[in-house]
Design an enzyme around this catalytic site. Sequence first.
Site, short mmCIF file in Angstrom:
data_model
loop_
_atom_site.label_atom_id
_atom_site.label_comp_id
_atom_site.label_asym_id
_atom_site.label_seq_id
_atom_site.Cartn_x
_atom_site.Cartn_y
_atom_site.Cartn_z
CD GLU A 68 2.35 8.11 5.44
OE1 GLU A 68 2.67 9.30 5.25
OE2 GLU A 68 1.36 7.57 4.91
CG ASP A 94 -11.58 12.54 -1.17
OD1 ASP A 94 -10.43 12.07 -1.31
OD2 ASP A 94 -11.79 13.73 -0.87
CG ASP A 138 -1.10 15.26 -2.37
OD1 ASP A 138 -1.88 15.92 -3.08
OD2 ASP A 138 -0.27 15.78 -1.61
CD GLU A 190 -2.75 1.38 2.40
OE1 GLU A 190 -3.64 2.26 2.39
OE2 GLU A 190 -2.54 0.63 3.38
CB THR A 209 -8.34 4.59 4.73
OG1 THR A 209 -9.05 5.76 4.27
CG2 THR A 209 -8.02 3.69 3.55
CD GLU A 210 -6.44 5.10 9.72
OE1 GLU A 210 -5.78 4.41 10.49
OE2 GLU A 210 -6.25 5.12 8.48
CE1 TYR A 211 -6.81 12.56 5.93
CE2 TYR A 211 -5.30 10.76 5.50
CZ TYR A 211 -5.51 12.07 5.91
OH TYR A 211 -4.47 12.86 6.30
CE LYS A 228 -1.20 25.35 -6.83
NZ LYS A 228 -0.23 26.23 -6.17
#
Length: 212
Positions: free
Chosen positions: A68, A155, A119, A43, A192-194, A123
Amino acid sequence: MRLRNIKGSREVIGASDYVVHEEETKAGTWHEIFGNDNPLYIEVGMGKGQFIMELAKRHPENNYVGIEKYSSVLLRALEKMDREETPLPNLVFIRMDAENIEKVFAEGEVDGIYLNFSDPWPKKRHTNRRLTSPVFLEKYDTIFKNDKKIIMKTDNRHLFEYSVKSFTDYGYKIENLCLDLYAEDTSLNIPTEYEEKFVAKNMKIYYTQVNK
């Protein structure tokens, strides 16, 4: 917003048995690290570890590596691991930037990649930083086995649309695609937490699995 500056986090990570250090020396040795020849999944951008820890519990027949780049976020995953009653021998973590991923895993070493709420780098000048850009897809190609699999949740509609096009342009086949994951059966989904926060706000979760 992610926490990035918790005092002492690097020291805790450096002393943790759950973290693989000097990761660029480990390419080609991951089955030795786990002590078996089980399939290996990673992941990229695991956050606080909720998803990959649950995945490792449900699938002890696989090995998992959570990547991470922020020490303070990885620290939260280590705290979760310390609270586990039963160790997870099929899961380890790495603190690193994904741009060096092809230096950490050898050719044909990885069976699948999870990209959860990456992320979006909105841009245009940052397009190549997106984890689904051709720059990263080329890196993944060097570490995948013959059957390549990427599973993505986000999302961000713009990132999702960009990613689907990027996958297909690169030769991937869309095996599954969902524009509103929680409008379907989510009994097998691991949030996930998000993701839990987004769903609580009634935000749509986009999902796709691609194979090549």
